[in-house]
Design an enzyme around this catalytic site. Structure first.
Site, PDB file in Angstrom:
ATOM      1  N   HIS A  60       0.842  -1.202   0.000  1.00 44.30           N
ATOM      2  CA  HIS A  60       0.000   0.000   0.000  1.00 44.30           C
ATOM      3  C   HIS A  60       0.872   1.245   0.000  1.00 44.30           C
ATOM      4  O   HIS A  60       2.091   1.170   0.197  1.00 44.30           O
ATOM      5  CB  HIS A  60      -0.994  -0.020   1.162  1.00 44.30           C
ATOM      6  CG  HIS A  60      -0.400   0.051   2.542  1.00 44.30           C
ATOM      7  ND1 HIS A  60       0.474  -0.892   3.035  1.00 44.30           N
ATOM      8  CD2 HIS A  60      -0.582   0.956   3.546  1.00 44.30           C
ATOM      9  CE1 HIS A  60       0.807  -0.582   4.285  1.00 44.30           C
ATOM     10  NE2 HIS A  60       0.190   0.543   4.616  1.00 44.30           N
ATOM     11  N   HIS A  62       1.311   3.800   1.971  1.00 43.03           N
ATOM     12  CA  HIS A  62       1.757   4.527   3.154  1.00 43.03           C
ATOM     13  C   HIS A  62       3.288   4.584   3.111  1.00 43.03           C
ATOM     14  O   HIS A  62       3.942   3.627   2.692  1.00 43.03           O
ATOM     15  CB  HIS A  62       1.289   3.839   4.441  1.00 43.03           C
ATOM     16  CG  HIS A  62      -0.129   4.186   4.811  1.00 43.03           C
ATOM     17  ND1 HIS A  62      -0.914   3.394   5.615  1.00 43.03           N
ATOM     18  CD2 HIS A  62      -0.885   5.264   4.467  1.00 43.03           C
ATOM     19  CE1 HIS A  62      -2.104   3.968   5.764  1.00 43.03           C
ATOM     20  NE2 HIS A  62      -2.114   5.091   5.068  1.00 43.03           N
ATOM     21  N   ASP A  64       5.687   4.296   5.165  1.00 43.57           N
ATOM     22  CA  ASP A  64       6.540   3.278   5.808  1.00 43.57           C
ATOM     23  C   ASP A  64       6.597   1.985   5.001  1.00 43.57           C
ATOM     24  O   ASP A  64       7.276   1.042   5.400  1.00 43.57           O
ATOM     25  CB  ASP A  64       6.103   3.019   7.270  1.00 43.57           C
ATOM     26  CG  ASP A  64       4.661   2.546   7.398  1.00 43.57           C
ATOM     27  OD1 ASP A  64       3.814   2.974   6.592  1.00 43.57           O
ATOM     28  OD2 ASP A  64       4.371   1.744   8.316  1.00 43.57           O
ATOM     29  N   HIS A  65       5.904   1.947   3.853  1.00 46.02           N
ATOM     30  CA  HIS A  65       5.948   0.759   3.002  1.00 46.02           C
ATOM     31  C   HIS A  65       6.484   1.040   1.598  1.00 46.02           C
ATOM     32  O   HIS A  65       6.733   0.108   0.849  1.00 46.02           O
ATOM     33  CB  HIS A  65       4.562   0.113   2.905  1.00 46.02           C
ATOM     34  CG  HIS A  65       4.097  -0.408   4.227  1.00 46.02           C
ATOM     35  ND1 HIS A  65       4.086  -1.746   4.537  1.00 46.02           N
ATOM     36  CD2 HIS A  65       3.680   0.252   5.341  1.00 46.02           C
ATOM     37  CE1 HIS A  65       3.664  -1.890   5.793  1.00 46.02           C
ATOM     38  NE2 HIS A  65       3.407  -0.698   6.297  1.00 46.02           N
ATOM     39  N   ASP A 210      -0.390  -3.906   5.834  1.00 48.21           N
ATOM     40  CA  ASP A 210      -1.027  -3.644   7.109  1.00 48.21           C
ATOM     41  C   ASP A 210      -2.522  -3.987   7.012  1.00 48.21           C
ATOM     42  O   ASP A 210      -3.133  -3.808   5.968  1.00 48.21           O
ATOM     43  CB  ASP A 210      -0.933  -2.157   7.460  1.00 48.21           C
ATOM     44  CG  ASP A 210       0.501  -1.658   7.611  1.00 48.21           C
ATOM     45  OD1 ASP A 210       1.437  -2.475   7.585  1.00 48.21           O
ATOM     46  OD2 ASP A 210       0.698  -0.442   7.711  1.00 48.21           O
ATOM     47  N   HIS A 268       5.636  -5.468  12.223  1.00 52.66           N
ATOM     48  CA  HIS A 268       4.972  -4.163  12.180  1.00 52.66           C
ATOM     49  C   HIS A 268       4.572  -3.713  13.589  1.00 52.66           C
ATOM     50  O   HIS A 268       3.432  -3.322  13.850  1.00 52.66           O
ATOM     51  CB  HIS A 268       3.748  -4.182  11.253  1.00 52.66           C
ATOM     52  CG  HIS A 268       3.360  -2.811  10.746  1.00 52.66           C
ATOM     53  ND1 HIS A 268       2.490  -1.988  11.435  1.00 52.66           N
ATOM     54  CD2 HIS A 268       3.735  -2.107   9.655  1.00 52.66           C
ATOM     55  CE1 HIS A 268       2.340  -0.861  10.764  1.00 52.66           C
ATOM     56  NE2 HIS A 268       3.087  -0.904   9.682  1.00 52.66           N
TER      57      HIS A 268
HETATM   58 ZN    ZN Z   1       2.661   0.373   8.023  1.00 52.37          ZN
HETATM   59 ZN    ZN Z   2      -0.281   1.469   6.557  1.00 48.73          ZN
END
Ligand code: ZN
Ligand code: ZN
Length: 301
Positions: A60, A62, A64-65, A210, A268
């Site tokens: 996805h 976001h 942090d990914h 996530d 995570h």
């Molecule tokens: Zn995340």
């Molecule tokens: Zn996320």
């Protein structure tokens, strides 16, 4: 199958922890799964050759990914890459990356192939003669997919003693390995099971991050060998899961138990907790075979 965890902590990078990224080595492929900030440095640290990565799967959009992705793409160019690079990720990923490249008046000297995903149902997104990859639709604040990596069952193993005993000519080996019974030139019919052993079991790995607790993924990941499931929180923070669309360690373990997986790897983690051991302690009360992901950890699956 080997899994190297490059990063497995939620949100901001810290001195000793990195956001999500991992490398799955499966049947000669090096699949990069998510690409948080710091992924390049982690690849270097763990001596993973950049040139072996040809497929990148992004769950996805976001940060942090995937905030590590523009840097990695640009490094591939500096390293003189000329092989195609395939990127699988949510619709919009192509626009995000091409805008950054365009504003920097730069482009890649290798073909960048985007496979944009928007289906809310599981899709087969990669297949060759040895491996398949399917999406696992997840429930997060933005459109998110997990990924299910499956080896295909290989050829049957030739029983060398048996083929010698029956004086089977080499010309038949190809069909024997494919599982066929054979009729020799002299008319003798020989059952395949007398000439072969079962191939090694085909392994599978499901990556789910996530996501909020989503029991309807259970049928798709039933009996997988290894499940990586996010556990951002402990049960004491259950009240935060609804708003943030994340799961607790106990919920991850419940999914693992109901799906009858062989091994659960947690990751995570929110950085609010003193020790990641707490996640294992919580999960193990529901599901026995739990391991903790940690940056730099290698799992031989
Ligand atoms: Zn995340
Ligand atoms: Zn996320």
């Amino acid at each position: 199958m080997n899994l190297t965890i490059l990063g497995c902590y939620a949100a901001t990078p810290r001195t000793l922890t990195n956001p999500t990224s991992q490398v799955l080595e499966i049947k000669n492929h090096m699949f990069l799964i998510d690409c948080g900030e710091g992924t390049q440095v982690q690849l270097r640290k763990h001596k993973i050759k950049f040139s072996r990565i040809n497929h990148i799967f992004i769950s996805h959009l976001h940060g942090d990914h995937f905030f590590g992705l523009p840097g990695l793409i640009s490094t591939f160019r500096l390293l003189g890459r000329d092989k195609e690079m395939h990127i699988y990720g949510p619709k919009g990923i192509k626009e995000a990356i091409t805008l950054l490249l365009k504003l920097g008046d730069s482009w890649t000297n290798y073909l960048l192939v985007f496979h944009e995903l928007s289906s809310k149902k599981s899709e087969l997104i990669f297949e060759d003669d040895k491996v398949t990859v399917e999406t696992i639709p997840l429930n997060h604040r933005v459109y998110t997919n997990g990924f299910l990596f499956k080896e295909k069952l290989g050829e049957r193993k030739l029983n060398v003693d048996a083929v010698a005993k029956y004086k089977v000519d080499k010309a038949y080996f190809h069909n024997i390995k494919k599982g066929k019974n054979i009729i020799l030139d002299d008319g003798r019919k020989i059952e395949n099971k007398l000439l072969t052993f079962d191939p090694p079991a085909a392994k599978s790995y499901a990556f789910c991050s996530d996501t909020a607790y989503k029991p309807d993924i259970v049928p798709q990941i039933k009996n997988v060998d290894t499940l990586y499931h996010e556990s951002t929180f402990l049960e004491s923070e259950q009240h935060l899961t609804d708003r943030t669309k994340h799961a607790t360690a106990k919920e991850a373990a419940t999914i693992a138990k109901n799906a009858n997986v062989k091994k659960l790897i947690l990751g995570h983690y929110s950085t609010r907790y003193k020790s990641i051991q707490l996640f294992k302690e919580e999960a193990i009360s529901v599901f026995e075979n739990v391991e903790l992901a940690d940056d730099g950890k290698l799992f031989n699956l």
